[in-house]
Structures are given as C-alpha cells and as structure tokens.
Write a protein that holds these residues in place. Structure first.
Motif, PDB file in Angstrom:
ATOM      1  N   SER A   9      43.583  43.046  38.159  1.00 32.41           N
ATOM      2  CA  SER A   9      42.799  43.278  39.379  1.00 32.41           C
ATOM      3  C   SER A   9      41.364  43.683  39.051  1.00 32.41           C
ATOM      4  O   SER A   9      40.522  43.703  39.946  1.00 32.41           O
ATOM      5  N   ARG A  10      41.079  44.003  37.815  1.00 29.15           N
ATOM      6  CA  ARG A  10      39.710  44.325  37.401  1.00 29.15           C
ATOM      7  C   ARG A  10      38.851  43.070  37.301  1.00 29.15           C
ATOM      8  O   ARG A  10      37.648  43.152  37.160  1.00 29.15           O
ATOM      9  N   LEU A  11      39.468  41.908  37.385  1.00 27.00           N
ATOM     10  CA  LEU A  11      38.765  40.627  37.341  1.00 27.00           C
ATOM     11  C   LEU A  11      38.944  39.931  38.677  1.00 27.00           C
ATOM     12  O   LEU A  11      40.057  39.855  39.202  1.00 27.00           O
ATOM     13  N   ALA A  12      37.859  39.434  39.229  1.00 30.41           N
ATOM     14  CA  ALA A  12      37.923  38.781  40.536  1.00 30.41           C
ATOM     15  C   ALA A  12      36.756  37.812  40.679  1.00 30.41           C
ATOM     16  O   ALA A  12      35.888  37.727  39.818  1.00 30.41           O
ATOM     17  N   VAL A  13      36.744  37.117  41.800  1.00 25.64           N
ATOM     18  CA  VAL A  13      35.621  36.250  42.150  1.00 25.64           C
ATOM     19  C   VAL A  13      34.713  37.038  43.085  1.00 25.64           C
ATOM     20  O   VAL A  13      35.182  37.824  43.918  1.00 25.64           O
TER      21      VAL A  13
END
Length: 177
Positions: free
Chosen positions: A132-136
């Motif tokens: 969840s620390r990576l997203a668009v």
C-alpha cells in the motif's frame, strides 16, 4: 524509518525511473542517466553510452508494472527478476555506506543492477506487507507512481506539481461554491 536505507534508496530510484517516461520524458540523454546514477548513489560499472541509456530506458514499463501491481503479482515478478539475473545476495560495505545487500556483481551492466536492486527492495516491501506504500498518483491527469514513506501514509501525489495543481483546484472549487 519504514524500510532499511538501501531499500528506500532502491525504491526511490525505481519510482523516479518509472516516472521518467511521463511527459516530459526526463531520461533522454546520457547526461540525464549520469545525474540519475549520481543522485541515487549507484556504484559499479557505468558505461555512459547511448546503449546503456537505451537499456535503462527499456526498464521503465516493467518497473511501473511491478510498482503498481498486487502483492501476489509482485512476488511472481520479483522471483523471475532475481532468477533471470542469477542474484546471489551478499552483504557489502563501501564508501560511507554501512552493511547493505548487493545481489549481483558491481561489474554487471547498470540496467541489470537496477532490476536486481529494485527486486531486492520489493522483497522487503512484500515481506512487510507494505504494498500500500506504492500507488498511482491521485491526480486524475497523471499516471505517476507514488512511494509513500510518510508515517501516516498520507502521500497521494507523485510530485509537488501534482499536489499543488490539486490544491489550487480544490481552493478554486471552494471559492466558487
């Protein structure tokens, strides 16, 4: 600190590289690659050639896919990346950096080292269940990758530009309403 220093460094580099293909493309010259190499403290072979630039540029789509996929998809991708590179993790200390992990020789081409360092960083992300620390980017007109290293998980935009554009739009909407 959410992750170890080398994990954060590799993730930041991967996000910058993935986002470099957005308009305007920020990785078009060998000098751009030189600056990227220095900014992200890479060590080892760096040919400073157009062929090396092309090889690094070719990674961007795959890195974007890895950084924005599900946890299970990331596991499969990371395992493939590490297997194809014949990665053998070892603890290394050099320069001002304390012990950290290198999984391929520093003589390997830069694009191979970027892939392996990103994969090793993603191992930590996956194991910590922190995908969840990576997203668009939350900006509807942007496809940038966001790495949220904030304590309260509040980062929504890939850049200050996107954040400011949305803040101004929200302000204008409040003023007109």
């Amino acid at each position: 600190m959410v992750f170890a220093h080398d994990t954060e460094t590799a993730l930041l580099a991967a996000v910058e590289l993935a986002n470099s293909e957005l308009e305007p493309d920020t990785l078009t010259r060998v000098a751009d690659l030189d600056a990227f190499y220095e900014r992200h403290q890479y060590t080892g072979a760096h040919e400073r050639t157009t062929a090396e630039l092309d090889a690094v540029r070719a990674l961007r789509g795959d890195l974007r896919a890895l950084l924005t996929c599900t946890r299970d998809e990331a596991v499969a991708t990371v395992n493939t990346m590490l297997t194809e590179a014949q990665a053998v993790p070892q603890l290394i200390r050099h320069g001002d950096l304390d012990w950290h992990i290198h999984a391929v020789a520093i003589s390997e081409p830069l694009d191979v080292r970027i892939v392996v360092e990103t994969a090793m960083a993603m191992v930590d992300v996956i194991r910590a269940d922190e995908m969840s620390r990576l997203a668009v980017c939350a900006d509807e007109d942007c496809d940038g990758v966001v790495l949220d290293l904030s304590r309260n998980r509040s980062r929504k935009f890939c850049s200050t530009t996107c954040g400011n554009r949305n803040a101004v739009a929200a302000y204008r909407a409040r003023q007109s309403g």
